[in-house]
Design a protein around this motif. Structure first.
Motif, PDB file in Angstrom:
ATOM      1  N   UNK A  48     -12.924  17.635  13.788  1.00 43.43           N
ATOM      2  CA  UNK A  48     -13.631  16.473  13.115  1.00 43.43           C
ATOM      3  C   UNK A  48     -15.256  16.662  13.596  1.00 43.43           C
ATOM      4  N   UNK A  49     -15.100  16.891  14.766  1.00 41.72           N
ATOM      5  CA  UNK A  49     -16.812  16.977  15.420  1.00 41.72           C
ATOM      6  C   UNK A  49     -16.656  17.804  16.509  1.00 41.72           C
ATOM      7  N   UNK A  50     -17.945  18.288  16.868  1.00 39.40           N
ATOM      8  CA  UNK A  50     -18.351  19.303  18.006  1.00 39.40           C
ATOM      9  C   UNK A  50     -19.743  18.899  18.312  1.00 39.40           C
ATOM     10  N   UNK A  51     -20.084  18.827  19.584  1.00 37.04           N
ATOM     11  CA  UNK A  51     -21.042  18.447  20.203  1.00 37.04           C
ATOM     12  C   UNK A  51     -21.819  19.994  20.511  1.00 37.04           C
ATOM     13  N   UNK A  52     -23.330  19.861  20.439  1.00 37.85           N
ATOM     14  CA  UNK A  52     -24.019  21.007  20.624  1.00 37.85           C
ATOM     15  C   UNK A  52     -23.875  21.694  21.706  1.00 37.85           C
TER      16      UNK A  52
END
Length: 403
Positions: free
Chosen positions: A22-26
């Motif tokens: 759903x989401x991934x950080x930098x």
């Protein structure tokens, strides 16, 4: 995703229970070298190595579904360029906007693995070093035990050696006394005066002599010098002494005395050259009624005869030393002497010690002295000798006045 979480020092991603990202950080995107568009909406398998996928679905997904939590699980993620990245993952399952979402904190541990490997290597080195140290310590203990045992053994050997040396010294002193007491005593009467001197370089001597009154007018005088000095030579001299004492006392000829002594030496060493000994010898058969001297010189230093007028005669060897060759013919010579003559017989330990003044000069120089005074003069000269090397040899001489 807020900016603080997006730039956190660890990776962060969210998944559905079906494994959709759903989401991934930098931070995680940089580690895996993906962009957000390449991962969001994709299945988590895209970031997992083949071997990790099975483990992820059988253990991770089951554990987080049942316990709603996973702590410090080791996984291996796959970068865009197929490079494995070991990570530790912590996850929780919670509801967000009427949907169950798995939130994951991912910590790359590539450096940690290197450190752990180094620690393992260091541990192995330390363990090996410890084992070597223990081994060396054990070897040192064994060496010290052996050294202690050797020291005890050495002390015991030294103790035995000291006892042996003491016993040997006592035996040698006893043998020396026996050898000295077996020597004949001075003879002095109206016809002849015989004196002697005997000194061993060590405890026992290879020099031996004897003079005997055979009958009222006949005397036998013998002087022998066995090769070497010490115990071996002394044993041979004692063996020879008992023989020549018996021979001379019976009045046999000078040549027979030498022949029997020579035969005895050959029988002592019939085949063993390592113990073979020879000896020089001179024998005088003096007849005071006829005023004659019959003699045999077997390789011995010359006898010196000086008459009452000071004329000297040196009687050199006419036969080889005893024990050298088989079937030797010992040549006997005879001459007449004058009353008032003096004779000296000696071993090379005496003549060499008196150099540079030869014995014949000493005899001529002190002819006016009595026999005992002349003997003392010789002893004084021997004591004052400068060439100390000759003191290592046995010394023996016989002086005779013919009245």
């Amino acid at each position: 995703m807020n900016e603080q979480l997006n730039q956190a020092p660890c990776g962060f991603l969210t998944l559905t229970k079906d494994g959709i990202i759903l989401s991934v950080n930098e931070t995680l995107l940089r580690v895996l070298d993906f962009s957000s568009d390449e991962l969001v909406g994709q299945h988590i398998n895209k970031t997992l190595t083949k071997s990790t996928r099975i483990f992820f679905h059988l253990y991770f997904m089951q554990l987080v579904t049942v316990q709603h939590r996973v702590e410090e699980m080791y996984l291996s993620l796959n970068s865009k360029h197929d490079e494995d990245t070991p990570v530790l993952i912590n996850a929780v399952l919670n509801e967000q906007q009427d949907q169950e979402v798995i939130s994951c904190i991912i910590v790359p541990i590539r450096k940690r693995s290197e450190y752990e490997n180094q620690l393992l290597i260091a541990k192995k080195v330390a363990e090996d070093a410890f084992k070597e140290k223990e081994k060396a310590h054990l070897q040192l203990e064994i060496a010290l035990q052996n050294l202690e045992a050797n020291q005890k053994e050495l002390l015991e050997i030294n103790k035995q050696n000291q006892k042996y040396n003491l016993d040997t010294y006592r035996e040698l002193q006893l043998a020396k006394k026996i050898q000295e007491r077996s020597l004949t005593k001075p003879i002095c009467n109206d016809s002849i005066h015989i004196e002697s001197y005997y000194k061993a370089s060590s405890g026992l001597s290879g020099d031996i002599y004897g003079f005997y009154k055979i009958n009222e007018h006949q005397y036998g005088i013998i002087l022998l010098d066995v090769m070497g000095h010490g115990i071996s030579s002394a044993l041979i001299t004692m063996s020879l002494q008992s023989l020549f004492q018996r021979l001379i006392s019976t009045g046999v000829s000078a040549s027979m005395v030498m022949k029997e002594l020579d035969h005895h030496l050959h029988t002592l060493f019939p085949s063993d050259e390592s113990v073979w000994h020879y000896c020089t010898a001179i024998y005088l058969f003096i007849d005071t009624a006829k005023h004659t001297i019959e003699y045999v010189n077997a390789g011995h230093p010359p006898l010196i005869y000086q008459d009452s007028d000071g004329e000297q005669l040196e009687l050199y060897a006419s036969s080889p030393p005893l024990g050298t060759f088989d079937n030797i013919h010992f040549e006997t010579k005879t001459f007449s002497y004058k009353k008032g003559s003096r004779i000296i017989l000696y071993t090379d330990g005496v003549s060499e010690s008196l150099e540079p003044e030869p014995i014949n000069s000493l005899l001529l120089k002190h002819s006016a002295l009595s026999l005992l005074q002349f003997k003392e003069k010789i002893l004084h000269s021997l004591d004052n000798q400068k060439e100390t090397n000759h003191k290592k040899d046995d010394q023996c001489f016989i002086v005779v006045d013919l009245k």
